[in-house]
Design a protein around this motif. Structure first.
Motif, PDB file in Angstrom:
ATOM      1  N   SER A  83       0.858  -1.180   0.000  1.00 58.09           N
ATOM      2  CA  SER A  83       0.000   0.000   0.000  1.00 58.09           C
ATOM      3  C   SER A  83       0.900   1.237   0.000  1.00 58.09           C
ATOM      4  CB  SER A  83      -0.896   0.000   1.239  1.00 58.09           C
ATOM      5  OG  SER A  83      -1.716   1.159   1.275  1.00 58.09           O
ATOM      6  N   ASN A  92      -3.468   0.474  -3.262  1.00 61.45           N
ATOM      7  CA  ASN A  92      -2.823  -0.830  -3.192  1.00 61.45           C
ATOM      8  C   ASN A  92      -2.145  -1.116  -4.525  1.00 61.45           C
ATOM      9  OD1 ASN A  92      -3.478  -1.391  -0.565  1.00 61.45           O
ATOM     10  ND2 ASN A  92      -5.204  -2.724  -1.052  1.00 61.45           N
ATOM     11  N   ARG A 146      -6.691  -2.120  -8.152  1.00 59.51           N
ATOM     12  CA  ARG A 146      -5.326  -2.015  -7.630  1.00 59.51           C
ATOM     13  C   ARG A 146      -4.381  -1.589  -8.752  1.00 59.51           C
ATOM     14  NH1 ARG A 146      -4.670  -7.941  -5.047  1.00 59.51           N
ATOM     15  NH2 ARG A 146      -5.234  -8.384  -7.220  1.00 59.51           N
TER      16      ARG A 146
END
Length: 295
Positions: A83, A92, A146
């Motif tokens: 992260s 992330n 992500r």
């Protein structure tokens, strides 16, 4: 008169003797001096073109000098996920082209070598003076939003380090995000040959993910070998297990990605697959949401 003739003869002999001497030093000394230099140059080239394990160490992607984005670490989430603060937001980052065993998966729980992979990544990113991301030419986000990137700590790529330690496998190869896949495959091959980390347990890391049950099977096999007992043939085990549901022989298994896959006795992974559900026909497996393994 005789004296003059004798003197003339001696003078002529001396002149002839002087003309017969070489006009330049022998070339052999020059060649001898040049030989070590040639040998040293050849040795240096060999050292530059090969790594300590003997494989070619250079790749077309080594000198690309692509731009990287500096980011600030928030925390290490898993072996292959961190992260960071990116463009003012917490994001992330899923590392491209690798997969490490799970440590906190809602279904899979903690898998063998998952904690080791996470600890390794955590130490790298937390001790780094500079943390950077490099994106490939394809999508830079996955279906979970992500970021997809290659992660660098002080110039060293984390993916490469994990593969070198045997703590990750090459996975999720989706073109065009495949910039370093050739190098990654070589690093994986070397770790596998050395039986490092995930490769120390036979059949644990497979094409469809990680199989924790193989660790128990491997330990049992080693224990049986140490005791001198004869292991039960795989065919016998499969036959006995197959009779658990009135002779049905199709195994249903859920892999590390949560995919439901069924394996018939003809499947190359049949003997290695731990059944989570039995089916009598392929139609029955498909109706239950399972698919055939990809070839």
């Amino acid at each position: 008169m005789k004296k003059r003739i004798l003197t003339a003869l001696l003078t002529g002999l001396l002149l002839l003797s002087g003309c017969s001497q070489p006009l330049a030093p022998p070339a052999s000394n020059e060649k001898t001096a040049a030989a070590p230099q040639t040998e040293q140059t050849t040795s240096t080239k060999a050292a530059q073109s090969q790594s300590p394990n003997g494989k070619q160490a250079s790749y077309p992607t080594d000198d690309l000098n692509l731009p990287r984005v500096p980011v600030e670490l928030v925390k290490a989430v898993d072996g292959d996920t961190i992260s960071v603060m990116f463009e003012g937001k917490k994001e992330n980052v899923r590392m491209l082209l690798i997969d490490t065993p799970e440590t906190s998966h809602p279904k899979l729980g903690v898998q063998p070598f998952g904690p080791e992979a996470k600890a390794f990544t955590k130490e790298l990113v937390e001790q780094a003076d500079k943390l950077e991301l490099e994106f490939d030419i394809g999508p830079n986000r996955d279906k979970y939003s992500r970021l997809l990137a290659y992660v660098y700590v002080d110039g060293k790529m984390v993916q490469e380090a994990l593969l070198e330690q045997g703590l990750a496998r090459v996975a999720y190869i989706y073109p065009p995000n495949v910039r370093y896949v050739d190098k990654f495959n070589d690093l994986q091959r070397i770790s596998r040959e050395k039986a490092l980390g995930i490769w120390s347990v036979e059949n644990y890391a497979q094409e469809d993910g990680f199989h924790p049950e193989e660790q128990d099977r491997d330990a049992q096999s080693k224990s049986t070998a140490a005791s001198g007992e004869s292991p039960e043939p795989a065919e016998t085990v499969a036959s006995a297990a197959g009779s658990a549901k009135s002779g049905c022989s199709i195994k249903g298994n859920i892999n590390s990605k949560g995919e439901k896959i069924y394996h018939t006795p003809e499947s190359p992974y049949y003997e290695r697959t731990k059944e989570e559900q039995w089916f009598c026909t392929e139609e029955e497996a498909v109706a239950a949401g399972f698919r055939a393994p990809r070839s």
